[in-house]
Design a protein around this motif. Sequence first.
Motif, PDB file in Angstrom:
ATOM      1  N   MET A 140      32.752  -8.123   2.880  1.00  0.00           N
ATOM      2  CA  MET A 140      31.347  -8.217   2.458  1.00  0.00           C
ATOM      3  C   MET A 140      31.101  -7.397   1.197  1.00  0.00           C
ATOM      4  SD  MET A 140      28.975  -9.900   4.237  1.00  0.00           S
ATOM      5  CE  MET A 140      27.420  -8.999   4.376  1.00  0.00           C
ATOM      6  N   PRO A 141      30.591  -8.011   0.137  1.00  0.00           N
ATOM      7  CA  PRO A 141      30.262  -7.229  -1.056  1.00  0.00           C
ATOM      8  C   PRO A 141      29.076  -6.310  -0.763  1.00  0.00           C
ATOM      9  CG  PRO A 141      29.504  -9.498  -1.302  1.00  0.00           C
ATOM     10  CD  PRO A 141      30.228  -9.412   0.012  1.00  0.00           C
ATOM     11  N   VAL A 142      29.120  -5.136  -1.349  1.00  0.00           N
ATOM     12  CA  VAL A 142      28.023  -4.190  -1.142  1.00  0.00           C
ATOM     13  C   VAL A 142      26.966  -4.419  -2.225  1.00  0.00           C
ATOM     14  CG1 VAL A 142      27.415  -1.750  -1.002  1.00  0.00           C
ATOM     15  CG2 VAL A 142      29.634  -2.527  -0.165  1.00  0.00           C
ATOM     16  N   GLU A 143      25.729  -4.488  -1.821  1.00  0.00           N
ATOM     17  CA  GLU A 143      24.633  -4.651  -2.781  1.00  0.00           C
ATOM     18  C   GLU A 143      23.704  -3.444  -2.657  1.00  0.00           C
ATOM     19  OE1 GLU A 143      23.216  -9.028  -3.097  1.00  0.00           O
ATOM     20  OE2 GLU A 143      23.928  -8.738  -1.060  1.00  0.00           O
ATOM     21  N   PRO A 144      24.002  -2.405  -3.408  1.00  0.00           N
ATOM     22  CA  PRO A 144      23.292  -1.150  -3.172  1.00  0.00           C
ATOM     23  C   PRO A 144      21.801  -1.192  -3.483  1.00  0.00           C
ATOM     24  CG  PRO A 144      24.709  -0.984  -5.109  1.00  0.00           C
ATOM     25  CD  PRO A 144      24.979  -2.308  -4.481  1.00  0.00           C
ATOM     26  N   THR A 145      21.363  -2.143  -4.353  1.00  0.00           N
ATOM     27  CA  THR A 145      19.941  -2.153  -4.670  1.00  0.00           C
ATOM     28  C   THR A 145      19.155  -3.028  -3.684  1.00  0.00           C
ATOM     29  OG1 THR A 145      20.140  -4.028  -6.165  1.00  0.00           O
ATOM     30  CG2 THR A 145      20.333  -1.844  -7.153  1.00  0.00           C
ATOM     31  N   ARG A 146      19.869  -3.722  -2.832  1.00  0.00           N
ATOM     32  CA  ARG A 146      19.176  -4.638  -1.927  1.00  0.00           C
ATOM     33  C   ARG A 146      18.689  -3.894  -0.685  1.00  0.00           C
ATOM     34  NH1 ARG A 146      18.100  -9.793  -2.625  1.00  0.00           N
ATOM     35  NH2 ARG A 146      17.628 -10.977  -0.745  1.00  0.00           N
ATOM     36  N   ARG A 147      17.415  -4.040  -0.396  1.00  0.00           N
ATOM     37  CA  ARG A 147      16.819  -3.371   0.762  1.00  0.00           C
ATOM     38  C   ARG A 147      17.232  -4.050   2.045  1.00  0.00           C
ATOM     39  NH1 ARG A 147      12.423  -0.363  -0.583  1.00  0.00           N
ATOM     40  NH2 ARG A 147      12.112  -0.003   1.622  1.00  0.00           N
ATOM     41  N   ASP A 148      16.912  -3.400   3.131  1.00  0.00           N
ATOM     42  CA  ASP A 148      16.998  -4.046   4.429  1.00  0.00           C
ATOM     43  C   ASP A 148      16.056  -5.253   4.429  1.00  0.00           C
ATOM     44  OD1 ASP A 148      18.647  -2.046   5.221  1.00  0.00           O
ATOM     45  OD2 ASP A 148      17.028  -0.847   6.097  1.00  0.00           O
ATOM     46  N   ARG A 149      16.351  -6.199   5.281  1.00  0.00           N
ATOM     47  CA  ARG A 149      15.450  -7.354   5.379  1.00  0.00           C
ATOM     48  C   ARG A 149      14.086  -6.907   5.875  1.00  0.00           C
ATOM     49  NH1 ARG A 149      16.981 -10.373   1.941  1.00  0.00           N
ATOM     50  NH2 ARG A 149      15.655 -12.009   2.768  1.00  0.00           N
ATOM     51  N   LEU A 150      13.079  -7.383   5.226  1.00  0.00           N
ATOM     52  CA  LEU A 150      11.711  -7.050   5.630  1.00  0.00           C
ATOM     53  C   LEU A 150      11.256  -8.005   6.725  1.00  0.00           C
ATOM     54  CD1 LEU A 150      10.188  -6.540   2.076  1.00  0.00           C
ATOM     55  CD2 LEU A 150      10.942  -4.775   3.691  1.00  0.00           C
ATOM     56  N   GLU A 151      10.323  -7.547   7.524  1.00  0.00           N
ATOM     57  CA  GLU A 151       9.780  -8.382   8.593  1.00  0.00           C
ATOM     58  C   GLU A 151       8.279  -8.230   8.674  1.00  0.00           C
ATOM     59  OE1 GLU A 151      11.441  -7.877  12.508  1.00  0.00           O
ATOM     60  OE2 GLU A 151      13.479  -8.039  11.714  1.00  0.00           O
ATOM     61  N   LEU A 152       7.636  -9.333   9.031  1.00  0.00           N
ATOM     62  CA  LEU A 152       6.199  -9.331   9.241  1.00  0.00           C
ATOM     63  C   LEU A 152       5.870  -8.430  10.429  1.00  0.00           C
ATOM     64  CD1 LEU A 152       3.919 -10.982   7.921  1.00  0.00           C
ATOM     65  CD2 LEU A 152       4.349 -12.768   9.609  1.00  0.00           C
ATOM     66  N   VAL A 153       4.850  -7.592  10.286  1.00  0.00           N
ATOM     67  CA  VAL A 153       4.417  -6.781  11.430  1.00  0.00           C
ATOM     68  C   VAL A 153       2.998  -7.187  11.834  1.00  0.00           C
ATOM     69  CG1 VAL A 153       5.914  -4.845  10.824  1.00  0.00           C
ATOM     70  CG2 VAL A 153       3.540  -4.843  10.015  1.00  0.00           C
ATOM     71  N   GLU A 154       2.708  -6.975  13.097  1.00  0.00           N
ATOM     72  CA  GLU A 154       1.412  -7.393  13.639  1.00  0.00           C
ATOM     73  C   GLU A 154       0.561  -6.193  14.017  1.00  0.00           C
ATOM     74  OE1 GLU A 154       2.048 -10.223  16.795  1.00  0.00           O
ATOM     75  OE2 GLU A 154       3.033 -11.646  15.428  1.00  0.00           O
ATOM     76  N   PHE A 155      -0.745  -6.418  14.053  1.00  0.00           N
ATOM     77  CA  PHE A 155      -1.694  -5.433  14.538  1.00  0.00           C
ATOM     78  C   PHE A 155      -1.263  -4.950  15.920  1.00  0.00           C
ATOM     79  CE2 PHE A 155      -5.431  -4.429  17.076  1.00  0.00           C
ATOM     80  CZ  PHE A 155      -6.108  -3.544  16.267  1.00  0.00           C
ATOM     81  N   PRO A 156      -1.329  -3.670  16.248  1.00  0.00           N
ATOM     82  CA  PRO A 156      -1.811  -2.540  15.451  1.00  0.00           C
ATOM     83  C   PRO A 156      -0.693  -1.683  14.827  1.00  0.00           C
ATOM     84  CG  PRO A 156      -1.744  -1.892  17.740  1.00  0.00           C
ATOM     85  CD  PRO A 156      -1.102  -3.260  17.641  1.00  0.00           C
ATOM     86  N   HIS A 157       0.278  -2.321  14.189  1.00  0.00           N
ATOM     87  CA  HIS A 157       1.293  -1.528  13.486  1.00  0.00           C
ATOM     88  C   HIS A 157       0.579  -0.555  12.536  1.00  0.00           C
ATOM     89  CE1 HIS A 157       4.555  -0.389  10.853  1.00  0.00           C
ATOM     90  NE2 HIS A 157       5.424  -0.999  11.646  1.00  0.00           N
ATOM     91  N   PRO A 158       0.975   0.735  12.545  1.00  0.00           N
ATOM     92  CA  PRO A 158       0.233   1.727  11.747  1.00  0.00           C
ATOM     93  C   PRO A 158       0.220   1.430  10.247  1.00  0.00           C
ATOM     94  CG  PRO A 158       2.118   2.746  12.886  1.00  0.00           C
ATOM     95  CD  PRO A 158       2.002   1.351  13.402  1.00  0.00           C
ATOM     96  N   ALA A 159       1.178   0.669   9.738  1.00  0.00           N
ATOM     97  CA  ALA A 159       1.164   0.323   8.302  1.00  0.00           C
ATOM     98  C   ALA A 159      -0.090  -0.473   7.944  1.00  0.00           C
ATOM     99  CB  ALA A 159       2.404  -0.487   7.936  1.00  0.00           C
TER     100      ALA A 159
END
Length: 205
Positions: A1-20
């Motif tokens: 697997m090539p390393v992609e250091p600038t690539r973030r973890d996969r983002l995911e939709l969060v639902e209420f009442p996530h503190p974000a």
Amino acid sequence: MPVEPTRRDRLELVEFPHPALLRRARPLVRIDDTIHDVVEQMFEIMYQAGGIGLAANQVALPYRLFVVNLEARPDAGEELVFINPSLSRPRGNAVQEEGCLSLPGLRMDVRRPEQIVVKAWSLEGEPFEEDLDGLLARVVQHEFDHLEGRLFTDRLPDAAALEARRSLDTFREVFAGKQSRGELPVDAELLAQLDRLATERCGNA
Ligand code: NI
């Protein structure tokens, strides 16, 4: 697997009442590869969910950033990115039904100004200003609310707010259930993660 250091973890939709979703987002101090990647992922997530707007809080990032495409499809409409936006000159008012990807299934009439001026930075780092009306004005105000830690349910008249309360309580129970089963981190951990992310890339305002 090539390393992609600038690539973030996969983002995911969060639902209420996530503190974000309940905290004011913080201004970004630079637009770099990570932010480009974040925006790309946010559009993907928004299209997958069939939405026309998505704020960074909705993918658990504490940044003042949201994306919009009124056509909800990658092959149509225009992909708009708003970084560190501000709103001014609200005029008129209109009532229209709204929903939110962080409150799936809940739709209610919301009253908002009909026209608004938005100032923001593009993904290319260019400042822009636009006088908006119609659906775009509505979506921009809805997404801007997210950055302020507000949801459309905070803008309901009393009777509708009462009606929404049952749904919000159900969302709270589901969220707490996931936390108690260890499927989601507890609030303290989620808040600590938001603080870390904000410290990395955000200013104070
Ligand atoms: Ni929303």
